[in-house]
Design a protein around this motif. Structure first.
Motif, PDB file in Angstrom:
ATOM      1  N   VAL A   1      35.976  40.891  37.779  1.00 18.04           N
ATOM      2  CA  VAL A   1      37.384  40.534  37.640  1.00 18.04           C
ATOM      3  C   VAL A   1      38.099  40.748  38.966  1.00 18.04           C
ATOM      4  CG1 VAL A   1      39.512  40.938  36.377  1.00 18.04           C
ATOM      5  CG2 VAL A   1      37.305  41.216  35.226  1.00 18.04           C
ATOM      6  N   TRP A   2      38.689  39.673  39.473  1.00 15.98           N
ATOM      7  CA  TRP A   2      39.481  39.747  40.701  1.00 15.98           C
ATOM      8  C   TRP A   2      40.950  39.791  40.298  1.00 15.98           C
ATOM      9  CZ3 TRP A   2      37.207  39.328  45.710  1.00 15.98           C
ATOM     10  CH2 TRP A   2      38.115  39.322  46.770  1.00 15.98           C
ATOM     11  N   PRO A   3      41.751  40.710  40.865  1.00 20.20           N
ATOM     12  CA  PRO A   3      43.158  40.820  40.438  1.00 20.20           C
ATOM     13  C   PRO A   3      43.936  39.534  40.677  1.00 20.20           C
ATOM     14  CG  PRO A   3      42.486  42.723  41.747  1.00 20.20           C
ATOM     15  CD  PRO A   3      41.386  41.726  41.864  1.00 20.20           C
ATOM     16  N   LEU A   4      44.819  39.210  39.747  1.00 23.10           N
ATOM     17  CA  LEU A   4      45.605  37.984  39.837  1.00 23.10           C
ATOM     18  C   LEU A   4      46.440  37.938  41.105  1.00 23.10           C
ATOM     19  CD1 LEU A   4      46.863  35.380  38.596  1.00 23.10           C
ATOM     20  CD2 LEU A   4      48.459  36.863  37.392  1.00 23.10           C
TER      21      LEU A   4
ATOM     22  N   ALA B   1      33.266  41.113  48.803  1.00 26.92           N
ATOM     23  CA  ALA B   1      33.561  42.522  48.577  1.00 26.92           C
ATOM     24  C   ALA B   1      34.705  42.629  47.579  1.00 26.92           C
ATOM     25  CB  ALA B   1      33.932  43.197  49.891  1.00 26.92           C
ATOM     26  N   SER B   2      34.550  43.486  46.595  1.00 24.28           N
ATOM     27  CA  SER B   2      35.584  43.644  45.577  1.00 24.28           C
ATOM     28  C   SER B   2      36.838  44.267  46.183  1.00 24.28           C
ATOM     29  CB  SER B   2      35.080  44.521  44.432  1.00 24.28           C
ATOM     30  OG  SER B   2      36.119  44.806  43.527  1.00 24.28           O
ATOM     31  N   PRO B   3      38.013  43.716  45.910  1.00 24.68           N
ATOM     32  CA  PRO B   3      39.246  44.288  46.485  1.00 24.68           C
ATOM     33  C   PRO B   3      39.645  45.616  45.853  1.00 24.68           C
ATOM     34  CG  PRO B   3      39.792  42.540  44.955  1.00 24.68           C
ATOM     35  CD  PRO B   3      38.294  42.554  45.056  1.00 24.68           C
TER      36      PRO B   3
ATOM     37  N   ARG C   1      45.949  39.043  43.929  1.00 25.61           N
ATOM     38  CA  ARG C   1      45.157  38.877  45.159  1.00 25.61           C
ATOM     39  C   ARG C   1      44.494  37.497  45.200  1.00 25.61           C
ATOM     40  NH1 ARG C   1      43.744  43.942  47.317  1.00 25.61           N
ATOM     41  NH2 ARG C   1      45.469  45.381  46.886  1.00 25.61           N
ATOM     42  N   ALA C   2      45.092  36.510  44.535  1.00 24.11           N
ATOM     43  CA  ALA C   2      44.488  35.171  44.488  1.00 24.11           C
ATOM     44  C   ALA C   2      44.322  34.573  45.878  1.00 24.11           C
ATOM     45  CB  ALA C   2      45.339  34.252  43.611  1.00 24.11           C
ATOM     46  N   ALA C   3      45.327  34.726  46.737  1.00 23.31           N
ATOM     47  CA  ALA C   3      45.241  34.170  48.092  1.00 23.31           C
ATOM     48  C   ALA C   3      44.122  34.829  48.886  1.00 23.31           C
ATOM     49  CB  ALA C   3      46.579  34.329  48.811  1.00 23.31           C
ATOM     50  N   MET C   4      43.944  36.120  48.704  1.00 19.80           N
ATOM     51  CA  MET C   4      42.870  36.830  49.395  1.00 19.80           C
ATOM     52  C   MET C   4      41.502  36.317  48.954  1.00 19.80           C
ATOM     53  SD  MET C   4      42.088  40.920  49.289  1.00 19.80           S
ATOM     54  CE  MET C   4      40.635  41.619  50.096  1.00 19.80           C
ATOM     55  N   LEU C   5      41.345  36.056  47.653  1.00 19.23           N
ATOM     56  CA  LEU C   5      40.082  35.516  47.148  1.00 19.23           C
ATOM     57  C   LEU C   5      39.774  34.167  47.783  1.00 19.23           C
ATOM     58  CD1 LEU C   5      37.685  35.287  45.193  1.00 19.23           C
ATOM     59  CD2 LEU C   5      39.285  34.420  43.473  1.00 19.23           C
ATOM     60  N   VAL C   6      40.751  33.271  47.794  1.00 17.12           N
ATOM     61  CA  VAL C   6      40.522  31.932  48.343  1.00 17.12           C
ATOM     62  C   VAL C   6      40.189  32.014  49.825  1.00 17.12           C
ATOM     63  CG1 VAL C   6      41.611  29.720  48.842  1.00 17.12           C
ATOM     64  CG2 VAL C   6      41.953  30.810  46.619  1.00 17.12           C
TER      65      VAL C   6
END
Length: 736
Positions: A253-256, A351-353, A258-263
């Motif tokens: 699960v990636w935090p909502l 890497a997981s945030p 942090r969407a820009a960081m994921l992309v």
């Protein structure tokens, strides 16, 4: 089994003259084949049979190189109005008009490709061979100025076509039932039309003699009939899941927020893999995937950019909005192959945030989450899941946290900020190539659904100030399909939108202008009913008898009973100046039957462009389609106490009892018929109306909370007996 007839056309000039910037239509190719076959004389029987066979096939797929608009110029031509100058040929220059000509430019080494599927039988293969021979005789691809040559092939099976299209360096256009760019295509009878037009064109001018007077007449040759087929060039979509490591690994699960960081992390990792594997494509990788030139400058056009869309978990009110899936869209015709892009994203390690094990990016064929983002569907109301980044012009004024009391914004300033933001949304839609006009735009900093995040949480780690971020809800004039991503941050995971959760079977129209003072609810409701019946009748055909669902009357003209023939309810809400169309399943709080779903589909189509209503004494109403939130709207939100908005009309008047007793008995009977709990009935105003009966304002108090809508009484289908919920703080009003 099917074979494929493929015809490729090449123009040596690298330009052609198109009507609207799209690829050359199948009708243009068909005309070119006929012209090439007929240049040496009348068509032979074998050629006519093959062309007749071709016009009866399904519309073809089209492959087109990327097109760019060239330099336009004006060409002056006569406008066929020489009669205004007395027919004097010497004055022809006086009736010339300008015509703008703008060629479309492309790479001349890439041919246009047309592919038809046909049954693999002896006749089909014979006709396909004849068409391939006709393609060799093609010499032009327009009105004599687009010189061309072509060749044809017969492919054994669609797998070979798939391989060809995979390696084709251009855009692929396919017929689309969802709508798109309309292109003329040959249909049954097109060849006969062309031959008739050719024969009539040779006899356009006729000389007629009457006595000593000789006149010349002109007749326009007949138009050729083509079928207009919608084409679109959809992007290649690839779905990925974020998984923890190990066998049967669960979702990561990636935090909502942090969407820009994921992309950004996923994009940079894929770009690095592609640079190592394809060093010759470094410029394309920077321009198409990363979004900048090799020197760091901004690049374009954005229509060719790869779009990485995070898909937070939605679809249920209690979903946590964590990001577990990612959609990658690769525009058709881009310089990077989709299989190369798939390789670059597959197996990427992130890497997981929030700490913990690394996250693996895994391809998947499961597409269930896409339906929650409007893919393969059409919806009118959309709202943001991640906020939209709007331009500086829509930026809110920042308030120093240490001076909140001194720098607080008044209502006028907040209203001005929201107006600027709403205006910027128009430009964001245009930049995202959304052509449908928005009817209603709502902007705010708070999320539109629970478990969402305020806009400030998304600004951390991005180049966008929190004052530029807005949550947006848009209601379009027509349904559109997803995924919908808008704003300056649409390539960084911001501006992701989803269809708003709505109650099927409710149409709401806000009255913008034209409503007279003290308009009667039944007058406006009756006018709405007449308009709905007329529009549905037009949609279903003039000779089709409408069912009782729309009219409220059986086929013999008798009034339909709700218990046996449920039908629509038409309402006027005077407090908010709006009209409502409510389906029976919404009032009964049940699921619609299959037959009712069919009727609702006709209703949805009929009400798409409903903008005006002539409501008699209520006025000439200017309407705007809007939405309703069942969780907050006063006509739908659960409550213990309900008060009538429009007068309740008693269904049956019992004699030898008081008016208040009659009213209470009638209301309870209506509630029992509806399956509602027995309420405590308090009359607020009772009066007798000649030729109508007993009419009253009523307050209902239930022992348990009851969901709306509550519509009761004899005139319930035409605006009467509509109730609104009363908050606990206002319940004393029921006893006023």
């Amino acid at each position: 089994m099917f074979h494929v007839l493929l015809v490729a056309v090449r123009l040596h000039e690298g330009r052609y003259h198109g009507a609207d910037g799209g690829p050359p239509s199948p009708a243009r190719l068909f005309q070119a084949l006929v012209a090439g076959a007929g240049i040496s004389g009348p068509l032979r029987e074998a050629e006519r049979d093959a062309l007749t066979w071709l016009e009866n096939l399904d519309p073809p797929m089209i492959g087109s190189p990327r097109l760019a608009k060239g330099q336009s110029f004006k060409n002056y031509v006569p406008n066929n109005d020489l009669d205004a100058k007395g027919g004097d040929q010497r004055r022809i220059a006086e009736v010339r008009t300008s015509k703008i000509v703008q060629p479309l430019l492309f790479d001349p080494h890439i041919p246009f490709v047309y592919a038809w599927r046909f049954p693999a039988n002896e006749n089909g293969q014979h006709y396909a061979g004849t068409i391939c021979a006709l393609a060799e005789r093609l010499y032009q691809f327009g009105r004599g100025i687009d010189m061309a040559w072509a060749w044809g092939e017969e492919l054994a099976g669609e797998s070979e076509l798939g391989r060809r299209l995979m390696n084709y360096p251009g855009s692929i256009y396919r017929p689309s039932p969802q709508g798109g760019r309309p292109l003329p295509c040959p249909r049954r009878g097109t060849l006969e039309n062309l031959m008739s037009r050719y024969a009539a064109n040779a006899e356009r001018f006729r000389t007629e003699k009457s006595g000593r007077k000789v006149t010349q007449s002109f007749s326009q040759p007949p138009k050729v009939r083509f079928a207009q087929i919608a084409y679109e060039s959809p992007p290649t979509r690839m779905n990925y899941e974020l998984r923890e490591r190990g066998p049967k690994a669960p979702f990561a699960v990636w935090p909502l927020e942090r969407a820009a960081m994921l992309v950004e992390t996923l994009r940079n990792a894929a770009a690095a893999r592609l640079r190592d594997a394809l060093p010759a494509k470094n410029c394309d990788i920077e321009r198409i995937l990363v979004g900048r030139k090799a020197n760091g400058a901004d690049s374009g056009p954005t229509s060719l950019r790869v779009k990485i869309v995070p898909l937070p978990s939605i679809g249920h009110p209690h979903a946590d909005r964590g990001i577990r899936r990612v959609l990658v869209e690769i525009p058709s015709g881009g310089p990077l192959r989709s299989d190369d892009m798939n390789w670059a994203f597959t197996g990427t390690e992130l890497a997981s945030p929030i700490g913990g094990e690394p996250i693996d990016v895994t391809p998947t064929e499961v597409k269930d989450m896409l339906k929650h983002y409007g893919v393969d569907g059409r919806f009118r109301v959309w709202h943001t899941v991640t906020p939209v980044a709007l331009p500086e012009s829509a930026r809110r004024r920042r308030i120093d946290p240490a001076r909140l009391a001194h720098e607080a914004k008044d209502g006028a300033e907040r209203c001005a900020e929201q107006r600027r933001a709403a205006a910027a949304v128009f430009h964001a839609l245009r930049h995202a190539q959304v052509r449908c006009h928005p009817d209603e735009i709502r902007v705010q900093r708070e999320p539109f659904e629970i478990n969402g995040q305020r806009v400030e949480a998304f600004a951390k780690g991005t180049r966008f100030a929190k004052e530029r971020l807005w949550h947006v809800q848009i209601r379009f004039s027509e349904p559109i399909t997803g995924p919908l991503v808008i704003g300056d941050g649409r390539f960084l995971g911001l501006g992701v939108m989803a269809p708003a959760r709505s109650t099927k079977g409710i149409h709401v129209f806000a009255i913008k202008a034209g409503l007279v003072a003290e308009a009667q609810p039944n007058e406006a409701a009756r006018a709405l009913r007449r308009a709905v019946i007329a529009r549905v009748q037009q949609a279903r055909g003039a000779n089709t008898r409408l069912p009782a669902f729309f009219t409220g009357h059986e086929l013999d003209g008798s009034v339909a009973r709700s218990e046996t023939s449920p039908h629509l309810t038409f309402l006027f809400d005077p407090a908010e100046a709006r009209l409502l169309i409510v389906a029976p399943h919404v009032i009964d709080q049940r699921s619609p039957t299959r037959r009712e779903e069919e009727h609702l589909a006709y209703l949805d189509a009929a009400m798409i462009d409903f903008r005006q209503l002539r409501a008699g004494l209520a006025g000439h109403l200017i309407l705007s389609a809007t939405s309703v939130d069942p969780d907050s709207d006063r006509l739908f939100v659960p409550s213990h106490t309900w008060v009538s908005v429009t007068p309740y009309q008693v269904t049956r008047h019992r004699k030898r009892v008081g008016a208040a007793v009659v009213l209470a008995m009638d209301v309870r009977a209506e509630c029992q018929r509806r399956g509602l709990p027995m309420p405590h009935v308090t009359p607020l105003d009772i009066r007798g109306v000649p030729k109508v009966g007993l009419v009253a304002r009523v307050c209902l108090k239930f022992d348990v909370t009851v969901n709306g809508p509550i519509i009761l009484g004899r005139s319930r289908h035409l605006g009467g007996g509509l109730f609104e919920s009363v908050p606990k703080s206002s319940e004393i009003n029921c006893h006023a």
